[in-house]
Design an enzyme around this catalytic site. Structure first.
Site, mmCIF file in Angstrom:
data_model
loop_
_atom_site.group_PDB
_atom_site.id
_atom_site.type_symbol
_atom_site.label_atom_id
_atom_site.label_comp_id
_atom_site.label_asym_id
_atom_site.label_seq_id
_atom_site.Cartn_x
_atom_site.Cartn_y
_atom_site.Cartn_z
ATOM 1 N N TRP A 1 0.826 -1.213 0.000
ATOM 2 C CA TRP A 1 0.000 0.000 0.000
ATOM 3 C C TRP A 1 0.855 1.255 0.000
ATOM 4 O O TRP A 1 0.348 2.344 0.256
ATOM 5 C CB TRP A 1 -0.930 -0.009 1.219
ATOM 6 C CG TRP A 1 -0.250 0.137 2.567
ATOM 7 C CD1 TRP A 1 1.019 -0.225 2.899
ATOM 8 C CD2 TRP A 1 -0.832 0.682 3.766
ATOM 9 N NE1 TRP A 1 1.280 0.048 4.213
ATOM 10 C CE2 TRP A 1 0.160 0.609 4.778
ATOM 11 C CE3 TRP A 1 -2.065 1.223 4.086
ATOM 12 C CZ2 TRP A 1 -0.063 1.055 6.088
ATOM 13 C CZ3 TRP A 1 -2.286 1.663 5.392
ATOM 14 C CH2 TRP A 1 -1.303 1.583 6.366
ATOM 15 N N ASP A 2 2.147 1.108 -0.310
ATOM 16 C CA ASP A 2 3.079 2.221 -0.111
ATOM 17 C C ASP A 2 2.802 3.423 -1.004
ATOM 18 O O ASP A 2 3.250 4.529 -0.699
ATOM 19 C CB ASP A 2 4.517 1.725 -0.299
ATOM 20 C CG ASP A 2 4.904 0.736 0.771
ATOM 21 O OD1 ASP A 2 5.555 1.127 1.741
ATOM 22 O OD2 ASP A 2 4.507 -0.435 0.662
ATOM 23 N N GLU B 1 0.055 -4.953 12.129
ATOM 24 C CA GLU B 1 0.239 -6.363 11.773
ATOM 25 C C GLU B 1 0.498 -7.267 12.977
ATOM 26 O O GLU B 1 0.637 -8.476 12.820
ATOM 27 C CB GLU B 1 1.366 -6.487 10.748
ATOM 28 C CG GLU B 1 1.025 -5.851 9.426
ATOM 29 C CD GLU B 1 2.099 -6.021 8.376
ATOM 30 O OE1 GLU B 1 1.755 -6.339 7.236
ATOM 31 O OE2 GLU B 1 3.291 -5.833 8.699
ATOM 32 N N LYS C 1 2.078 -2.703 16.559
ATOM 33 C CA LYS C 1 3.349 -2.556 15.841
ATOM 34 C C LYS C 1 3.517 -1.142 15.323
ATOM 35 O O LYS C 1 4.620 -0.591 15.296
ATOM 36 C CB LYS C 1 3.389 -3.547 14.674
ATOM 37 C CG LYS C 1 4.643 -3.467 13.813
ATOM 38 C CD LYS C 1 4.543 -4.444 12.642
ATOM 39 C CE LYS C 1 5.770 -4.357 11.741
ATOM 40 N NZ LYS C 1 5.652 -5.248 10.562
ATOM 41 N N GLN C 2 2.419 -0.532 14.874
ATOM 42 C CA GLN C 2 2.462 0.770 14.222
ATOM 43 C C GLN C 2 1.095 1.423 14.346
ATOM 44 O O GLN C 2 0.163 0.830 14.893
ATOM 45 C CB GLN C 2 2.819 0.606 12.743
ATOM 46 C CG GLN C 2 1.770 -0.172 11.956
ATOM 47 C CD GLN C 2 2.297 -0.727 10.664
ATOM 48 O OE1 GLN C 2 2.838 -1.821 10.641
ATOM 49 N NE2 GLN C 2 2.140 0.013 9.583
#
Length: 801
Positions: free
Chosen positions: A356-357, A495, A615-616
């Protein structure tokens, strides 16, 4: 260190692979890691050349199971150029070839020249007789002609006269082996490797990929200036072909060896065959001085359009980030069928896949290189049939885009992944990140906003939007108890969480990020569909198998999707509050770096799914995508009130529970905190800037740079800190300057205006519109609208915050 260069002094084997990734040279068509030409792949060095969109699929056996994976292919190595001093005739055996790892290395310097797009090295060796040889080397992947590369090497004998031997070669004996945790996967992607020579100075190589059958042709011309070779030969044996030269050297008389290489694949348009195209191109290529000059000119044009000028060390890092974004996604990409590889063309991590960058990269490109943005959207459009097929297999309507994509758009996410801490192969459920479809829709919308490209919006754009909207509509199931629609069995951007503790199947329910972005997609699709004429709309619905009554359902679902809350904050997903709290201090004391907490817990026999630990950024990603006003309006659409205090509590809540195990995490938190808690924002902005240059994720950058994070830092200064939005054809600003980034300038391409200059100061904004025949630009700041005509500039005071 100079503003426009990235330099390393001294040879450090432990750092070599990181330097190789950061010193990659490329031009959008292909890129080559900054490996030493005199070295081969081993535990220290890893030469790698990657062409955009060149993938191959292989079958492996992992943990007793058959695993199919598609990889971006490591192509034949064009770099090899090795050398050695020769003893006087009759005075002993021929010594080994020099390399940075042999004895006798006296000096070693590397420099990446960002402005000129070249990577240079200076070395000095002493042979076993004490004779010193200085080597100055420069390489480039030509930005003007994307099929050419150059390696120029100058040899200088210091205080002696004698001979050196040089071999310039092409090497087809390569494999994908750049990521340690993939070593159990098959990596031999090339077959039918054949080499040959063309007198007087050229060697060639051809091969093809094993299953995708992409043919590759490469040719190398090696010439000498400053001396006449005493011996020269062309050799081709198996997968290697080279030109071997015996050159006289003397003190004060440098000898230069120029290697010019051409690369073509069968993906290229307007060629008959790759080898013929490569041989022809290298035969007619100008000499090295002319190629250097035209390459530098091409980079100068790029920098004029790229336009981000930030002072100090942050500016130097941003220039490096921009350099790597441009090397991966240069204007040459506009003619290619490729996506945004998450790790650039710089290594083999994530197997070169597209995630998805583009969500983090396209907003920058939209205002500088919109033709590249459009091409990257077309990559998604061409894979729409595969996304439709994937949705159908899941029992859904519309299009379900894959979390990982490669050549043809099928789901490339692995079924297994290795935890290097425990050595165990584990199920990989990341394909449940269906929010990637919303990212595609978001990119379409922002591109069309920035460029005014209504032709694209009303053709390919709206077709993708409708397909994605239908996917979300068919995914949403009404829950009478909640009187809401729910989306179940998904993963959000975090994730760490792929399911509930002890649940029999993976997946989470009502991930807030997924549901809110799905509601946004449905609402924006309705907006576009209602703009279309009746014949356009009828044709669109026929082509996409969309019934008329779907429009009413989009409206309903866009207003009734469930967004869970708990304790006055947005819940990351339904049931998040029932998870255990983690003893963060215990794990920090025990392990130090807890960024990859998931691996730590799994190695202990535990699972991060049990804990409130991310995680983020997940729910906080909403503050990255949408301005405060837009996000509040979205929640009102969904029947919720999101005021500043609720959002601030939500930010604080997840900030305490995030390990920042992704390079995107610092970026998103810095962006969000700039508007919520400015004093704390810089810590995360700095982490986003330093993520790759300092390899903060512990050895991952050597496997490829993190392109999304690099592009995101550019957009941080372009849109994040300026509050730049494009609404109804106007540039709208709501600045949130940080003390550490309060004085910088941008050059934007807005609609028909090239080079709109925006100067951001601590309390003022200055905008200059270059002279042209275009319309004046409306600019909105602090609720006030001014119009700036071409050839004019205005200075605007920032509103108090």
């Amino acid at each position: 260190m100079p503003e426009w260069s990235w330099e390393y002094d001294g040879y450090d084997p432990a750092e070599e692979r990181l330097r190789e990734a950061l010193c990659t040279v490329g031009n959008g068509y292909f890129a080559t890691r900054g490996a030493a030409p005199e070295a081969t792949a081993d535990g220290v060095h890893y030469p790698g050349t990657y062409a955009a969109g060149c993938y191959n699929r292989l079958l492996s056996t992992v943990d007793g199971r058959a695993v199919e994976s598609e990889d971006m292919v490591n192509l034949p190595n064009w770099l090899p150029l090795r050398f050695r001093t020769l003893p006087p005739e009759g005075e002993g055996p021929t010594p080994p070839w020099f390399s940075p790892d042999t004895d006798g290395l006296l000096e070693y310097r590397q420099c990446l020249d960002l402005r000129r797009g070249t990577f240079t090295r200076r070395m000095r060796y002493a042979d076993d007789r004490g004779r010193q040889l200085r080597i100055d080397q420069c390489r480039l992947a030509h930005m003007g002609d994307p099929h050419l590369a150059v390696l120029r090497t100058e040899f200088s004998a210091e205080g002696w006269t004698g001979e050196i031997e040089v071999e310039s070669a092409l090497d087809g004996e390569v494999r994908n082996a750049g990521v340690a945790r993939y070593r159990e996967l098959a990596g031999e992607h090339l077959t039918h490797v054949c080499t040959g020579v063309e007198e007087p100075d050229t060697v060639w190589l051809r091969c093809r990929t094993v299953n995708s059958d992409i043919r590759v042709g490469m040719a190398a011309r090696t010439t000498v200036t400053g001396a006449r070779p005493t011996a020269a030969s062309l050799t081709a044996s198996g997968p290697r072909a080279g030109r071997v030269l015996r050159l006289p050297v003397r003190s004060g008389r440098p000898v230069t060896v120029d290697k010019t290489v051409a690369l073509h694949t069968s993906h290229d348009p307007a060629i008959s065959d790759p080898l013929g195209a490569a041989s022809g191109r290298v035969a007619t290529a100008p000499g090295c001085p002319q190629l250097l000059e035209s390459h530098h000119a091409a980079w100068e044009r790029l920098w004029r359009r790229a336009g981000v000028d930030v002072p100090g060390e942050p500016g130097r890092i941003l220039r490096l980030h921009l350099f790597h974004v441009l090397q991966t996604l240069s204007p040459h990409v506009a003619a290619l069928d490729v996506g945004v590889p998450a790790r650039g063309l710089h290594g083999e991590a994530y197997r070169g896949h597209v995630f998805w960058d583009e969500l983090f990269v396209l907003p920058y490109l939209n205002l500088h290189f919109p033709e590249v943005s459009r091409a990257l959207l077309d990559y998604r459009y061409r894979r729409l049939p595969e996304a439709v097929r994937a949705a159908r297999e899941e029992g859904r309507a519309g299009a379900g885009y894959p979390w990982q994509s490669g050549s043809d758009g099928r789901e490339e996410s692995p079924r297994l992944h290795l935890n290097p801490r425990s050595g165990r192969w584990l199920p990989d459920h990341s394909r449940l990140q269906q929010h990637v479809g919303s990212a595609v829709a978001y990119n379409i919308w922002r591109y069309c906003e920035a460029t005014g490209d209504t032709d694209y919006l009303h053709s390919r754009g709206v077709e993708m939007l409708v397909r994605i909207a239908r996917f979300w509509e068919s995914s949403a199931v009404y829950d009478p108890a909640l009187e809401r629609y729910r989306i179940r069995g998904v993963m959000g951007p975090d994730e760490f969480h792929d399911g509930y503790p002890d649940a029999p199947a993976p997946g989470l329910d009502d991930n807030a990020y997924t549901n809110v972005t799905a509601a946004w997609v449905l609402a924006r699709t309705l907006d576009v569909v209602r703009e279309l004429s009746e014949p356009q709309r009828r044709e669109l619905f026929e082509r996409t198998d969309t019934p008329e009554e779907a429009v009413e359902r989009w409206e309903e679902v866009s207003r009734r999707l469930s967004v869970p809350f708990h304790s006055g904050v947005i819940s990351q997903f339904d049931g998040y509050e029932r998870l255990d709290e983690l003893d963060w201090e215990h794990y920090r004391r025990r392990y130090g770096d807890v960024r990859r907490l998931d691996r730590i817990l799994e190695a202990e026999g535990d699972t991060v799914n049990r804990y409130r630990a991310s995680k983020q950024a997940d729910a906080l990603m909403l503050g990255y995508l949408f301005s405060p006003a837009e996000l509040a309006a979205l929640f009102r659409q969904l029947g919720h009130r999101l005021d500043d205090e609720t959002w601030r509590r939500t930010v604080d809540y997840y900030l305490r529970r995030t390990s920042h195990g992704s390079t995107l995490s610092g970026l998103v938190h810095g962006w969000v905190l700039a508007r919520v808690r400015r004093a704390d924002a810089w810590e995360f902005c700095r982490e986003a800037l330093e993520g790759d240059v300092a390899d903060l994720q512990g050895g991952t950058t050597q496997e490829g740079i993190h392109l999304g994070a690099m592009g995101g830092t550019l957009d941080l200064v372009q849109r994040g800190l300026t509050g730049l939005e494009i609404r109804d054809g106007a540039l709208c600003f709501d600045p949130a300057p940080l003390p550490q980034l309060s004085g910088y300038s941008l050059s934007l391409r807005f609609r028909g205006h090239w080079g709109v200059r925006v100067r951001v100061g601590p309390d003022r904004l200055r905008i200059r519109v270059p002279a042209s025949a275009e319309r004046a630009i409306p600019v909105v700041i602090g609720g006030r609208t001014v119009t700036i005509a071409p050839g004019e500039s205005r200075q605007l005071r920032l509103p108090d915050r």
